[in-house]
Design an enzyme around this catalytic site. Structure first.
Site, PDB file in Angstrom:
ATOM      1  N   ASP A   1       0.848  -1.199   0.000  1.00  0.00           N
ATOM      2  CA  ASP A   1       0.000   0.000   0.000  1.00  0.00           C
ATOM      3  C   ASP A   1       0.878   1.241   0.000  1.00  0.00           C
ATOM      4  O   ASP A   1       1.600   1.499   0.955  1.00  0.00           O
ATOM      5  CB  ASP A   1      -0.893  -0.052   1.250  1.00  0.00           C
TER       6      ASP A   1
ATOM      7  N   ASN B   1      -0.255   4.565  -0.524  1.00  0.00           N
ATOM      8  CA  ASN B   1      -0.863   5.822  -0.084  1.00  0.00           C
ATOM      9  C   ASN B   1      -1.585   5.693   1.257  1.00  0.00           C
ATOM     10  O   ASN B   1      -2.393   6.546   1.617  1.00  0.00           O
ATOM     11  CB  ASN B   1      -1.798   6.380  -1.159  1.00  0.00           C
TER      12      ASN B   1
ATOM     13  N   ASP C   1      -1.778  -1.205  -3.958  1.00  0.00           N
ATOM     14  CA  ASP C   1      -2.063  -0.437  -5.170  1.00  0.00           C
ATOM     15  C   ASP C   1      -0.917  -0.527  -6.170  1.00  0.00           C
ATOM     16  O   ASP C   1       0.131  -1.107  -5.883  1.00  0.00           O
ATOM     17  CB  ASP C   1      -2.360   1.031  -4.799  1.00  0.00           C
TER      18      ASP C   1
ATOM     19  N   ASP D   1      -4.537 -10.472 -16.056  1.00  0.00           N
ATOM     20  CA  ASP D   1      -5.649 -11.390 -15.915  1.00  0.00           C
ATOM     21  C   ASP D   1      -6.717 -11.009 -16.932  1.00  0.00           C
ATOM     22  O   ASP D   1      -7.066  -9.833 -17.050  1.00  0.00           O
ATOM     23  CB  ASP D   1      -6.224 -11.284 -14.488  1.00  0.00           C
TER      24      ASP D   1
ATOM     25  N   ASP E   1      -8.865 -16.303 -17.053  1.00  0.00           N
ATOM     26  CA  ASP E   1      -9.731 -16.777 -15.975  1.00  0.00           C
ATOM     27  C   ASP E   1     -10.808 -17.737 -16.496  1.00  0.00           C
ATOM     28  O   ASP E   1     -11.469 -17.438 -17.496  1.00  0.00           O
ATOM     29  CB  ASP E   1     -10.402 -15.548 -15.338  1.00  0.00           C
TER      30      ASP E   1
ATOM     31  N   GLU F   1      -6.817 -20.782 -17.237  1.00  0.00           N
ATOM     32  CA  GLU F   1      -7.248 -21.441 -16.000  1.00  0.00           C
ATOM     33  C   GLU F   1      -8.385 -22.375 -16.383  1.00  0.00           C
ATOM     34  O   GLU F   1      -9.440 -21.935 -16.839  1.00  0.00           O
ATOM     35  CB  GLU F   1      -7.724 -20.408 -14.978  1.00  0.00           C
TER      36      GLU F   1
ATOM     37  N   HIS G   1      -4.048 -17.206  -5.358  1.00  0.00           N
ATOM     38  CA  HIS G   1      -4.953 -16.401  -4.527  1.00  0.00           C
ATOM     39  C   HIS G   1      -6.258 -17.119  -4.182  1.00  0.00           C
ATOM     40  O   HIS G   1      -7.064 -16.582  -3.436  1.00  0.00           O
ATOM     41  CB  HIS G   1      -5.260 -15.096  -5.254  1.00  0.00           C
ATOM     42  N   ASP G   2      -6.493 -18.304  -4.774  1.00  0.00           N
ATOM     43  CA  ASP G   2      -7.721 -19.060  -4.490  1.00  0.00           C
ATOM     44  C   ASP G   2      -7.478 -20.238  -3.573  1.00  0.00           C
ATOM     45  O   ASP G   2      -8.405 -20.975  -3.244  1.00  0.00           O
ATOM     46  CB  ASP G   2      -8.309 -19.632  -5.793  1.00  0.00           C
TER      47      ASP G   2
END
Ligand code: TEU
Ligand code: CA
Length: 562
Positions: free
Chosen positions: A22, A24, A30, A99, A202, A259, A333-334
């Site tokens: 992060d 900010n 971000d 992605d 995806d 995927e 991430h899954d």
């Protein structure tokens, strides 16, 4: 003969922007935050970054619900930031793939807003609308959504149901509509012309649906049926992907990874090229993702059987040796954290994380490292459902509690399986919020960050991080580990994974003790000659008596056999 290609020799690093860094101090990772850390990624030895969705999105599924493909999520920055990111990645001699989420959009996408506005709207056919059964009182089919509940949501205004294989805020696009496809291809070209180097696609094998929309098979005691036979690998899938090749992919020197759920080796081969032109270079199959869970439900645990893992690797490695290529991953991430899932996140965290890295970096195929794997980040066990953010997890909790399951039991399932295990913030140092943010993070940091973090790992020559760095180098310096033929040995052994990679006159032997039990194993190859060189191992010495090797918990070794 296998063709040499840059994406076969690459090591990929997956970034989940929301949880990376992060810049900010609003608690959300971000784009400028990623730019700040590019030197770190490069230094690890990475060639390609896979960036999870950064497009405009109301965030029902953390960016996998896109409301504008050509704009950036406010939380992440703007288009200029993204252009700068691409430039900064290229400056460091790395590449970046984006992605591509085109099975569905957000329900807040302009197309869907128009589509749902009336039966006559010119966008109506952009999505999949059907009348329900029983006088429109029941959904058109009994299919179950990946996130629980029906795949159909009733829309009062137009008195029809729309299809969503995932959340109701993720309506499926109608690929039968040629205009939809044309717009997607245009969008892809727009991004490629901005310089990105490919796509991770995806759920790409879900885009073609059986147009008869049949009910799925259903157990009498279940609420929903299985629609997979009707939306996975559908009738027009190959036609669509080939068209995507002709309209977009063939014009660029890029890499693509699909995927694909229940795709199979034969499809992977078939889709990999057409008339010598590269189509889907490789796919993420899910076979290793189900070795520790029940076929019916991802939430139910099963013991890991190494022999099953060996069979899966053998099938894919042999199947794609001459044509096609593998994608090697254990987590993303899954999925839960790999060290918690396939290794041991307590006493042998370091040893087992190194063992898993050894396997990934010595398998045929392009390896994908998910952020944090390189420092051995672990699952998180939040004790309260209120701390979880993932839509799938929250739905699961609600559905199971409604069915009357005990809270403790549901929380246990969630702690083991939840996608949020992989989504807690990257642990950079031992300061506030692991150095991820100065304010409150969108999801809590794993409380073990003082122990497990990047800063500490870099400074410890024995760390998981330094092992990754080392083995990535070894992989690059030994082309046989990339292109070599895979030859499994001791296939029936229940706890030692042993295989050879062979390329021209190079030969490598890989030995992995997959579990925590110590054991002895007779090596079917003489490693005591002067030609044999130990390239890397996760212990300081080796215990060898004649041909008998004594293996400690998760011990792993890579030999070059001359
Ligand atoms: O995932 C597709 C998928 O089938 C699963 O991995 C899914 O995450 C879930 O675990 C099913 O139980 C892709 C994305 O990777 C995922 O993050 C998205 O939520 C999903 O598609 C929808 O776009
Ligand atoms: Ca931020």
């Amino acid at each position: 003969m296998v063709n040499n290609r840059w994406w076969k020799e690459a090591v990929v690093y997956q970034i989940y922007p929301r949880s990376f860094n992060d810049s900010n101090q609003d608690g959300i990772g971000d784009i400028p935050g990623i730019i700040e850390k590019l030197d770190y990624v490069k230094d690890l030895g990475i060639d390609v970054i896979w960036l999870c969705p950064i497009y405009k999105s109301p965030n029902a599924d953390n960016g996998y619900d896109i409301s504008d493909y050509q704009a950036i999520m406010d939380d992440f920055g703007d288009l200029e930031d993204v252009e700068r990111l691409i430039e900064e990645i290229h400056k460091r001699d790395m590449k970046v793939i984006f992605d591509l989420v085109v099975n569905h959009t957000s329900d807040e996408h302009e197309w869907f807003i128009k589509s749902s506005s009336s039966l006559e709207n010119e966008y109506r056919d952009y999505y999949i609308w059907e009348k329900g059964k029983d006088n429109n009182n029941k959904p058109p089919t009994n299919w179950e959504s990946f996130f629980g509940g029906s795949t159909w949501t009733y829309d009062k205004k137009t008195d029809e149901y729309y299809l969503h294989l995932f959340d109701e805020k993720q309506p499926d696009l109608n690929w039968e509509n040629q205009e939809v496809r044309a717009k997607i291809y245009n969008m892809m070209r727009w991004w490629l012309n901005k310089g990105i180097d490919g796509f991770r696609m995806d759920v790409i094998n879900m885009i073609s649906k059986n147009q008869n929309f049949p009910d799925g098979e259903k157990d009498p005691d279940e609420d929903y049926g299985d629609g997979k036979p009707y939306f996975l690998n559908g009738p027009r899938l190959y036609e669509y992907i080939k068209e995507m090749g002709e309209e977009v992919l063939f014009d660029y020197d890029i890499m693509t990874v699909g995927e694909t759920l229940n795709f199979g080796v034969e499809n992977a081969k078939k889709f990999s090229e057409v008339n010598g032109k590269e189509l889907l270079d490789m796919v993420f199959h899910f076979e290793l993702m189900s070795v520790d869970r029940n076929d019916e439900s991802k939430w139910i645990k099963e013991e890991i059987d190494l022999k099953e893992i060996k069979k899966i690797y053998k099938k894919w490695n042999h199947g794609l040796y001459k044509s096609g290529w593998n994608a090697i991953y254990l987590g993303n991430h899954d999925q839960p954290r790999i060290v918690s899932r396939f290794g041991n996140d307590e006493e042998y965290r370091v040893e087992s994380a190194k063992m898993l890295a050894t396997m990934m970096m010595t398998m045929p195929g392009t390896p994908y490292i998910y952020q944090g794997e390189e420092i051995g980040m672990t699952n998180v066990a939040f004790n309260d459902i209120g701390k979880y953010r993932d839509v799938e997890t929250i739905n699961h909790y609600r559905i199971e509690i409604n069915k009357g399951k005990a809270k403790d039991e549901v929380m246990k399932e969630i702690q083991r399986v939840s996608r949020d295990n992989a989504r807690t913030p990257m642990q950079w140092n031992d300061e506030l919020n692991a150095g991820f943010t100065q304010s409150t993070p969108w999801i809590n940091v794993n409380s073990n960050y003082k122990e497990i973090n990047v800063e500490k790992s870099i400074n410890d020559s024995d760390s998981i991080y330094n092992y990754y760095k080392n083995i990535i180098k070894i992989r690059k310096n030994n082309i046989g580990l990339i292109y070599g033929k895979y030859k499994p040995l001791l296939e029936d052994h229940e706890s030692v994974f042993l295989y050879i990679r062979e390329y021209k006159n190079e030969k490598y032997l890989i030995i992995l003790n997959f579990f925590e039990q110590e054991l002895s194993v007779e090596i079917p190859i003489n490693i005591k000659t002067k030609e044999v060189k130990l390239l890397i191992s996760n212990y300081k010495d080796i215990i060898l008596n004649n041909q008998i090797l004594n293996l400690r918990p998760y011990e792993s070794l890579v030999f070059k056999l001359g």
